[in-house]
Write a protein that holds these residues in place. Structure first.
Motif, PDB file in Angstrom:
ATOM      1  N   ASP A  54      -0.587   6.007   1.783  1.00  0.00           N
ATOM      2  CA  ASP A  54       0.238   7.170   1.379  1.00  0.00           C
ATOM      3  C   ASP A  54      -0.089   7.204  -0.149  1.00  0.00           C
ATOM      4  O   ASP A  54      -0.827   6.685  -0.830  1.00  0.00           O
ATOM      5  CB  ASP A  54       1.502   7.170   1.776  1.00  0.00           C
ATOM      6  CG  ASP A  54       2.361   5.644   1.100  1.00  0.00           C
ATOM      7  OD1 ASP A  54       3.322   5.156   1.845  1.00  0.00           O
ATOM      8  OD2 ASP A  54       1.541   5.106   0.158  1.00  0.00           O
ATOM      9  N   ASP A  55       0.981   8.016  -0.934  1.00  0.00           N
ATOM     10  CA  ASP A  55       0.421   8.327  -2.310  1.00  0.00           C
ATOM     11  C   ASP A  55       0.753   7.154  -3.141  1.00  0.00           C
ATOM     12  O   ASP A  55       0.333   6.868  -4.401  1.00  0.00           O
ATOM     13  CB  ASP A  55       1.431   9.366  -2.670  1.00  0.00           C
ATOM     14  CG  ASP A  55       1.060  10.569  -2.271  1.00  0.00           C
ATOM     15  OD1 ASP A  55      -0.085  10.916  -1.690  1.00  0.00           O
ATOM     16  OD2 ASP A  55       1.981  11.956  -2.029  1.00  0.00           O
ATOM     17  N   ASP A  56       1.460   5.919  -2.371  1.00  0.00           N
ATOM     18  CA  ASP A  56       1.642   4.801  -3.466  1.00  0.00           C
ATOM     19  C   ASP A  56       0.322   3.929  -3.442  1.00  0.00           C
ATOM     20  O   ASP A  56       0.477   2.766  -4.205  1.00  0.00           O
ATOM     21  CB  ASP A  56       2.926   3.848  -2.807  1.00  0.00           C
ATOM     22  CG  ASP A  56       4.064   4.771  -2.941  1.00  0.00           C
ATOM     23  OD1 ASP A  56       4.939   4.429  -2.063  1.00  0.00           O
ATOM     24  OD2 ASP A  56       4.288   5.320  -3.924  1.00  0.00           O
ATOM     25  N   ASN A 141       6.679  -8.641  -3.468  1.00  0.00           N
ATOM     26  CA  ASN A 141       6.308  -7.547  -3.104  1.00  0.00           C
ATOM     27  C   ASN A 141       4.810  -7.442  -3.210  1.00  0.00           C
ATOM     28  O   ASN A 141       4.177  -6.311  -3.987  1.00  0.00           O
ATOM     29  CB  ASN A 141       7.089  -6.630  -3.878  1.00  0.00           C
ATOM     30  CG  ASN A 141       8.684  -6.419  -3.838  1.00  0.00           C
ATOM     31  OD1 ASN A 141       8.809  -6.626  -2.668  1.00  0.00           O
ATOM     32  ND2 ASN A 141       9.245  -6.326  -4.811  1.00  0.00           N
TER      33      ASN A 141
END
Length: 409
Positions: A54-56, A141
């Motif tokens: 996705d855009d991330d 993360n």
């Protein structure tokens, strides 16, 4: 190198096998138990985190040499082609067959050969490949700890004569490797006086005045820390007095776990965490020679060597390593069957060999090696080859980073 214990999870390397029926009276219950055991093992293995494209996602740029990336990718394709056709890699419950893994590498090579611009290349990659991010260190993360390793060049002599008095040993005949019939794990040791397998000697015992391995010397070095660092790197080159060079390669180990001397010095307050680089450790030991052997003996793991060829060193997959492209990972926690992309920072070095800055580096990498100090889904070790930059980068890198893997949709 620092060591981290990995969490358990869902990723595992699953190699299916054929059940050979030697008797028509084979017990069905035994077969069912075997299947259940395999399934149970699968549930207890580590995993990596899969993310949807996705855009991330970053733009997958590459600041390395395209030619050596192609060379490294082709080497990795050769490794995949030699895997059993039944091989599967399981990522978050999705199993990828050997053929699909091979198709992913071949498609990646096809893209590289099209000579696309970097952004167009990244767009095609995101369009045609599923992107998987390594989970990273616990609660980070996806943040990885990125270190480096290299092939050092160290002065030595084939004969013991001062200052060359610190030996590298070839694997002795007393070193025994067996497989535990219950767990299938390899056990390394020696046969004791009672005829039973005993733990092999530790570093402290091998390097003691008793010299239990006398007669197995391969070559002599003039600095015990240089010998220790060769144990950590696993391979290197020795510059002999006549200015000729010979390569030494990993042959075997003594079966003991790796323990970091940098961590020891940090825990004792001798160095800060930021200072725990190879140059800082060397300075400390030069200033405290009375403490040197104690510090080195903190790591009981001992490496044995053999003479090698002039070709690049090989990683744990049995394939030649490529400088700036090959990485070492924990193969129990991360897949060695997919190509990857690493974002981290690398040193900027002036003409005097001093680090003046750190800059972001983004490059495609291939997981072709492993190491006793590289544990868990949050660790990656980048191979730098040889030379002054390789030595400085490998000796100083303890950087944050992100690691992604790709498999064709």
């Amino acid at each position: 190198m620092l060591r981290y214990q990995h969490p358990t999870g869902l990723l595992y390397h699953f190699k299916t096998g054929m059940v050979m029926i030697f008797s028509f009276r084979c017990n069905l219950l035994t077969q069912l138990l075997t299947i259940l055991l395999l399934a149970g093992c699968a549930m207890s293995q580590p995993y990596i985190q899969a993310i949807e494209p996705d855009d991330d996602l970053p733009i997958f740029l590459d600041d390395g040499d395209r030619a050596n990336l192609l060379e490294c990718a082709r080497i990795h394709t050769g490794y995949l082609a030699k895997l059993p056709k039944s091989h599967q890699t399981n990522i978050n419950g999705t199993r990828y067959s050997r053929d699909r893994l091979l198709d992913s590498m071949e498609s990646f090579i096809d893209l590289l050969e099209q000579d696309l611009g970097q952004e167009a290349f990244s767009e095609q990659l995101r369009k045609n490949f599923t992107v998987i991010q390594a989970e990273g260190r616990r609660s980070r993360n996806g943040e990885m700890l990125v270190t480096g390793y290299y092939e050092p060049l160290i002065a030595g002599s084939l004969k013991r004569r001062p200052p060359y008095i610190y030996p590298l040993y070839r694997a002795p005949k007393s070193l025994i490797t067996t497989k535990d019939p219950k767990t299938g794990k390899k056990k390394v040791g020696r046969i004791g006086n009672d005829g039973k397998l005993r733990p092999f000697w530790t570093r402290a015992e091998i390097d003691s005045a008793n010299q239990p391995l006398k007669g197995n010397e391969l070559v002599y070095l003039k600095d015990p820390l240089d010998a220790f660092l060769l144990h950590v790197q696993g391979s290197g080159r020795v510059l002999l007095p006549d200015n000729s060079e010979r390569s030494v390669r990993f042959s075997a180990h003594n079966g003991h776990d790796y323990k970091s001397i940098g961590k020891l010095l940090v825990d004792e307050g001798k160095l800060t965490l930021q200072q725990s680089s190879i140059p800082a450790i060397r300075r400390y030991l030069e200033q405290h020679p009375e403490d040197e052997q104690r510090v080195l003996n903190q790591n009981p793991r001992y490496i044995f060597f053999r003479w090698g060829s002039d070709e690049p060193p090989k990683g744990s997959l049995g394939r030649p390593l490529t400088a700036g492209r090959s990485i070492a990972i924990d193969r129990k926690a991360l897949p060695d069957t997919l190509f990857g992309w690493l974002e981290t920072s690398i040193p900027v070095i002036n003409k005097q060999g001093i680090i003046v800055d750190w800059q972001i580096s983004r490059r495609f990498v291939l997981p072709q090696d492993s190491g006793a100090a590289i544990k868990g889904p949050g660790r990656v070790d980048l191979f730098w080859g040889n030379g002054p930059f390789a030595e400085i980068a490998a000796g100083n890198m303890k950087q944050a980073g992100r690691l992604y893997f790709f498999v064709k949709k």
